[in-house]
Design an enzyme around this catalytic site. Structure first.
Site, PDB file in Angstrom:
ATOM      1  CB  SER A   1      -0.719  -0.071   1.357  1.00 35.75           C
ATOM      2  OG  SER A   1      -1.407   1.204   1.580  1.00 35.75           O
TER       3      SER A   1
ATOM      4  CE1 TYR B   1      -4.211  -1.585   5.726  1.00 39.66           C
ATOM      5  CE2 TYR B   1      -3.706   0.501   4.903  1.00 39.66           C
ATOM      6  CZ  TYR B   1      -4.061  -0.704   4.675  1.00 39.66           C
ATOM      7  OH  TYR B   1      -4.096  -1.088   3.269  1.00 39.66           O
TER       8      TYR B   1
ATOM      9  N   PRO C   1      -0.823   0.000  -3.836  1.00 41.63           N
ATOM     10  CG  PRO C   1      -2.619  -1.222  -4.072  1.00 41.63           C
ATOM     11  CD  PRO C   1      -1.681  -0.952  -3.556  1.00 41.63           C
ATOM     12  N   GLY C   2      -2.460   3.236  -4.037  1.00 41.67           N
ATOM     13  CA  GLY C   2      -3.058   4.528  -3.107  1.00 41.67           C
ATOM     14  C   GLY C   2      -4.645   3.958  -2.888  1.00 41.67           C
ATOM     15  CG  LEU C   3      -7.179   7.022  -1.493  1.00 41.35           C
ATOM     16  CD1 LEU C   3      -7.509   8.666  -1.600  1.00 41.35           C
ATOM     17  CD2 LEU C   3      -7.910   6.341  -0.179  1.00 41.35           C
ATOM     18  CB  VAL C   4      -8.226   0.864  -4.683  1.00 42.66           C
ATOM     19  CG1 VAL C   4      -8.785  -0.073  -5.795  1.00 42.66           C
ATOM     20  CG2 VAL C   4      -6.849   0.528  -4.755  1.00 42.66           C
TER      21      VAL C   4
HETATM   22  P1  NDP Z   1     -11.786  -5.521   0.119  1.00 45.24           P
HETATM   23  O1  NDP Z   1     -12.331  -5.177   1.648  1.00 45.24           O
HETATM   24  O2  NDP Z   1     -12.896  -5.095  -0.928  1.00 45.24           O
HETATM   25  O3  NDP Z   1     -11.172  -7.085   0.026  1.00 45.24           O
HETATM   26  C1  NDP Z   1     -10.374  -7.572   1.141  1.00 45.24           C
HETATM   27  C2  NDP Z   1     -10.222  -9.148   0.855  1.00 45.24           C
HETATM   28  O4  NDP Z   1      -9.567  -9.603   2.033  1.00 45.24           O
HETATM   29  C3  NDP Z   1     -11.590  -9.639   0.861  1.00 45.24           C
HETATM   30  O5  NDP Z   1     -11.930 -10.567  -0.266  1.00 45.24           O
HETATM   31  C4  NDP Z   1     -11.850 -10.321   2.357  1.00 45.24           C
HETATM   32  O6  NDP Z   1     -12.383 -11.883   2.061  1.00 45.24           O
HETATM   33  C5  NDP Z   1     -10.250 -10.817   2.412  1.00 45.24           C
HETATM   34  N1  NDP Z   1      -9.952 -10.842   3.918  1.00 45.24           N
HETATM   35  C6  NDP Z   1     -10.028  -9.834   4.855  1.00 45.24           C
HETATM   36  N2  NDP Z   1      -9.700 -10.547   6.058  1.00 45.24           N
HETATM   37  C7  NDP Z   1      -9.564 -11.910   5.658  1.00 45.24           C
HETATM   38  C8  NDP Z   1      -9.268 -13.017   6.625  1.00 45.24           C
HETATM   39  N3  NDP Z   1      -9.132 -12.673   7.998  1.00 45.24           N
HETATM   40  N4  NDP Z   1      -8.950 -14.129   6.170  1.00 45.24           N
HETATM   41  C9  NDP Z   1      -9.097 -14.418   4.728  1.00 45.24           C
HETATM   42  N5  NDP Z   1      -9.265 -13.164   3.918  1.00 45.24           N
HETATM   43  C10 NDP Z   1      -9.571 -12.119   4.324  1.00 45.24           C
HETATM   44  O7  NDP Z   1     -10.402  -4.694   0.260  1.00 45.24           O
HETATM   45  P2  NDP Z   1      -9.323  -4.268  -1.118  1.00 45.24           P
HETATM   46  O8  NDP Z   1      -9.584  -5.278  -2.122  1.00 45.24           O
HETATM   47  O9  NDP Z   1      -9.072  -2.806  -1.298  1.00 45.24           O
HETATM   48  O10 NDP Z   1      -8.131  -5.127  -0.246  1.00 45.24           O
HETATM   49  C11 NDP Z   1      -7.432  -6.066  -0.761  1.00 45.24           C
HETATM   50  C12 NDP Z   1      -5.632  -5.443  -0.484  1.00 45.24           C
HETATM   51  O11 NDP Z   1      -5.384  -4.206  -1.051  1.00 45.24           O
HETATM   52  C13 NDP Z   1      -5.632  -5.438   1.147  1.00 45.24           C
HETATM   53  O12 NDP Z   1      -4.439  -6.087   1.521  1.00 45.24           O
HETATM   54  C14 NDP Z   1      -5.452  -3.814   1.218  1.00 45.24           C
HETATM   55  O13 NDP Z   1      -4.835  -3.569   2.165  1.00 45.24           O
HETATM   56  C15 NDP Z   1      -4.876  -3.477   0.035  1.00 45.24           C
HETATM   57  N6  NDP Z   1      -4.914  -2.072  -0.452  1.00 45.24           N
HETATM   58  C16 NDP Z   1      -6.191  -1.388  -0.384  1.00 45.24           C
HETATM   59  C17 NDP Z   1      -6.358  -0.112  -0.891  1.00 45.24           C
HETATM   60  C18 NDP Z   1      -7.588   0.423  -1.155  1.00 45.24           C
HETATM   61  O14 NDP Z   1      -7.730   1.693  -1.000  1.00 45.24           O
HETATM   62  N7  NDP Z   1      -8.794  -0.230  -1.190  1.00 45.24           N
HETATM   63  C19 NDP Z   1      -5.139   0.654  -0.929  1.00 45.24           C
HETATM   64  C20 NDP Z   1      -3.877  -0.046  -0.748  1.00 45.24           C
HETATM   65  C21 NDP Z   1      -3.832  -1.343  -0.469  1.00 45.24           C
HETATM   66  P3  NDP Z   1     -13.519 -12.273   3.231  1.00 45.24           P
HETATM   67  O15 NDP Z   1     -13.956 -11.112   3.822  1.00 45.24           O
HETATM   68  O16 NDP Z   1     -14.333 -13.186   2.359  1.00 45.24           O
HETATM   69  O17 NDP Z   1     -12.756 -13.247   4.010  1.00 45.24           O
HETATM   70  C1  8X3 Z   2      -5.111   1.551   1.644  1.00 43.13           C
HETATM   71  C2  8X3 Z   2      -5.115   3.035   1.326  1.00 43.13           C
HETATM   72  O1  8X3 Z   2      -4.685   5.609   2.296  1.00 43.13           O
HETATM   73  O2  8X3 Z   2      -6.552   4.038   3.186  1.00 43.13           O
HETATM   74  O3  8X3 Z   2      -3.715   0.910   1.869  1.00 43.13           O
HETATM   75  O4  8X3 Z   2      -4.290   3.665   3.595  1.00 43.13           O
HETATM   76  S1  8X3 Z   2      -5.088   4.168   2.770  1.00 43.13           S
END
Ligand code: NDP
Ligand code: 8X3
Length: 252
Positions: A139, A152, A182-185
């Site tokens: 991230s 986090y 990634p940044g904000l998604v």
């Molecule tokens: P979502 O919340 O949409 O997806 C998160 C995924 O992680 C889900 O499929 C969830 O599946 C799984 N997950 C969470 N906790 C558990 C667990 N305890 N065991 C197994 N699976 C788990 O978020 P994103 O798609 O955005 O996130 C994906 C990755 O990207 C993360 O690592 C996040 O930190 C990173 N990220 C996201 C950003 C954003 O702005 N969205 C920016 C930078 C990084 P389920 O609940 O079915 O278990």
């Molecule tokens: C997820 C993006 O900016 O909320 O990694 O930390 S932020």
């Protein structure tokens, strides 16, 4: 030629789901992991005309469940070429003096220890074959720290360190290790962070064009489809409207 296999954690939502869609188009067979079985089944069905998938339902925090899930795969499916360590979330956004212990534990247990548990079961067969690719989803929060981001950000800095450490330990085994940061998604990420407060979550992505899960999935697909001698080690991918964690151009 046998289709390569990619294992994606967190495939039930957001970046993981979109990555499954793009890798299916690229011809990978998929192992789709997450806790929400129904969603994983829906995704597998959706991709059925493009590729074959297995679903594995487990919580990455539960080491024994990770081991059991891996052991439940038919042997032919244990030749995983690409591991996408994507499962993770933020839990809470609080000053350190107001943070909740269960949020801290969730972030460290899922984002850091969960990534290690999954990697530990997948890596040995890569070492045995002297081939493989591990792609960790870090991230922007693993590259800089922002107020209230404390734990986090620490968890994602740990992912950054693990990516570098894995690469140093595995490069002589012919295994590539990459990170996409990634940044904000716009995904379910903020809904999880704000514990189901959809209104508050929506505001995170208002007033500018955030990245979409598909944008990151396409980058991931590019990274894992390079020729064997090319390792894209580390990428930071931001929305055009974002320059740093708290520098987002909402036109205000
Ligand atoms: P979502 O919340 O949409 O997806 C998160 C995924 O992680 C889900 O499929 C969830 O599946 C799984 N997950 C969470 N906790 C558990 C667990 N305890 N065991 C197994 N699976 C788990 O978020 P994103 O798609 O955005 O996130 C994906 C990755 O990207 C993360 O690592 C996040 O930190 C990173 N990220 C996201 C950003 C954003 O702005 N969205 C920016 C930078 C990084 P389920 O609940 O079915 O278990
Ligand atoms: C997820 C993006 O900016 O909320 O990694 O930390 S932020």
């Amino acid at each position: 030629m046998t289709k390569k296999i990619a294992l994606i954690t967190g495939a039930s939502s957001g970046i993981g789901w979109a990555t499954a869609e793009v890798l299916a188009q690229q011809g990978f067979r998929l192992i789709l992991c997450g806790r929400r079985a129904e969603r994983l089944e829906t995704l597998a069905q959706k991709l059925l005309d493009q590729t074959e998938s297995k679903t594995l339902v487990f919580d990455v925090r539960d080491r024994e469940a990770v081991v059991r899930a891996w052991a439940s795969l038919p042997e032919a499916w244990q030749s995983v070429h690409v591991l996408i360590n994507n499962a993770g979330n933020a839990h809470g956004l609080d000053f350190i003096q107001e943070g909740q212990l269960e949020d801290w534990e969730a972030m460290l247990d899922i984002n850091v220890k969960g990534l290690l548990y999954v990697s530990q079961v997948v890596i040995p067969q890569m070492v045995a074959r002297q081939e493989g690719h591990i792609l960790n989803i870090g991230s922007l929060a693993g590259k800089e720290v922002y107020p209230k981001g404390n734990v986090y950000c620490a968890s994602k800095h740990a992912v950054d360190a693990l990516t570098q450490g894995m690469r140093m330990d595995l490069y002589k085994q012919g295994i590539r290790v990459s990170a996409v940061n990634p940044g904000l998604v716009a995904t379910e990420f903020s809904e999880v962070r704000f514990k189901g407060d959809a209104e508050r979550a929506k505001k995170v992505y208002e007033g500018y064009a955030p990245l979409l899960a598909r944008d990151i999935a396409e980058v991931i697909a590019f990274v894992v489809s390079r020729p064997a001698h090319v390792n894209i080690a580390d990428l930071l991918v931001l929305p055009t409207a974002q320059a740093a964690s708290y520098l987002v151009n909402r036109g205000e």
